[in-house]
Design an enzyme around this catalytic site. Sequence first.
Site, short mmCIF file in Angstrom:
data_model
loop_
_atom_site.label_atom_id
_atom_site.label_comp_id
_atom_site.label_asym_id
_atom_site.label_seq_id
_atom_site.Cartn_x
_atom_site.Cartn_y
_atom_site.Cartn_z
N HIS A 1 -14.73 19.99 -1.38
CA HIS A 1 -14.62 19.92 0.08
C HIS A 1 -14.09 21.25 0.60
O HIS A 1 -13.09 21.77 0.09
CB HIS A 1 -13.68 18.78 0.46
CG HIS A 1 -13.74 18.41 1.91
ND1 HIS A 1 -13.25 19.23 2.91
CD2 HIS A 1 -14.21 17.30 2.54
CE1 HIS A 1 -13.43 18.65 4.07
NE2 HIS A 1 -14.01 17.47 3.89
N GLU B 1 -16.58 8.42 1.43
CA GLU B 1 -16.04 9.61 0.77
C GLU B 1 -14.80 9.28 -0.05
O GLU B 1 -14.59 9.84 -1.13
CB GLU B 1 -15.71 10.68 1.81
CG GLU B 1 -15.28 12.01 1.21
CD GLU B 1 -15.10 13.09 2.27
OE1 GLU B 1 -16.04 13.88 2.46
OE2 GLU B 1 -14.02 13.12 2.92
N VAL C 1 -27.14 15.01 7.16
CA VAL C 1 -28.25 15.58 7.91
C VAL C 1 -27.81 16.58 8.97
O VAL C 1 -28.60 17.44 9.38
CB VAL C 1 -29.08 14.45 8.59
CG1 VAL C 1 -28.28 13.81 9.73
CG2 VAL C 1 -30.42 14.95 9.07
N ASP C 2 -26.55 16.51 9.41
CA ASP C 2 -26.10 17.41 10.48
C ASP C 2 -25.68 18.76 9.90
O ASP C 2 -24.62 19.30 10.21
CB ASP C 2 -24.96 16.78 11.27
CG ASP C 2 -23.81 16.31 10.39
OD1 ASP C 2 -24.03 16.13 9.17
OD2 ASP C 2 -22.70 16.12 10.90
N ALA D 1 -30.89 9.78 8.83
CA ALA D 1 -31.03 10.18 10.23
C ALA D 1 -31.08 8.91 11.07
O ALA D 1 -32.15 8.47 11.51
CB ALA D 1 -32.30 11.01 10.42
N ILE D 2 -29.92 8.31 11.25
CA ILE D 2 -29.80 7.05 11.97
C ILE D 2 -29.39 7.32 13.42
O ILE D 2 -28.56 8.18 13.69
CB ILE D 2 -28.76 6.12 11.29
CG1 ILE D 2 -29.07 5.97 9.80
CG2 ILE D 2 -28.72 4.76 11.98
CD1 ILE D 2 -30.34 5.26 9.47
#
Length: 361
Positions: free
Chosen positions: A240, A310, A219-220, A129-130
Amino acid sequence: MDPRDFWGNRTKSCLCLILLFAVLLGFYSNVFSLIPRRQTEKSQSPEAHHVQGQRESLTLSEGDGHLDSCRIPEVPRLLYPKAQLLKPSRVDVLVMTPWFAPVVWEGTFDSALLDVQFRNTTIGLTVFAIKKYVVFLRLFLETAEKYFMVGHKVIYYVFTDRPADVPQIALQDGRQVVVLHVGNYRRWQDISMHRMEMISNFSRQRFLREVDYLVCLYVDMKFSDHVGVEILAPLFGTLHPGFYAADRQSFTYERRPLSRAYIPRDEGDFYYAGGFFGGSVPEVYRLTTACHQAMTADQAQGIEAVWHDESHLNRYLLSHKPSKVLSPEYLWDEQMLQRPPLLRKLRYVAVPMNHTEIRSR
């Protein structure tokens, strides 16, 4: 001739022959006993000798379960439906890779049985969470407490440059939030790529001592259904959602041979998402270390892989086949993709956001 002299000489000769035979027998038995050992020693590499030395010096106690990853847990008496060998639970999707790794879909596992098998397991969850991404933490943690590894010991490792903004939420027993204060970077791509370096460093410094498995997530997102120990394996990746039905030529692998993430167009198993991977701590340490080293090598060549960490994750999982593959149930975007009938559940989904606004602050 005196008969006693004759028989005495014969006796001495026989004794000499017997002694000579015994000496020769002992000599050759020693030689033959050495042959297999010498051949084995010659066939072993220095690394094999090193591993053997480590194994011989390693003593396991009951509290060192994470060192004995192949140990089969004892399952107490439990009532559960019998598996039907001639009636597979899913016939509409692939449930096993060519290298015998399960592909996890709803209907392919028994949560109650698995919960018992993993009852003494501690799971670590890493999330970054930057900068402005800290705004996603409350929803992420609240939904995790509702759906993620319910009933098991969990440590949430929150990497952030804003520790004061980490929300306080109610946690179940045996679960905790650990805030790891880290720096930020100007570009969001740099934050993404340095994630591998930070997971690698903290795996060596503390995760190896504190948890058995690591689950590395974006986190999103938010949890919307059960995500439990069915995902755990020495090394796992997640399909994916944009490429699970595509052929390998359509995968957005790094295609430039100069990059360490390069994958030719005639290679590739699946396209794995960077937002959901993990495994045992030693395996995650190896993965993140290798990806970080590859990205560092690329940087020295003045190249940046098309999809950053990724791309390197996909390169690593091509040559280090995951022992379990998670279906798109475990990572989905309802805004960008229409849900197909084969997805019986959506377990971890994207949160709507303005990417440009979030990444620029």
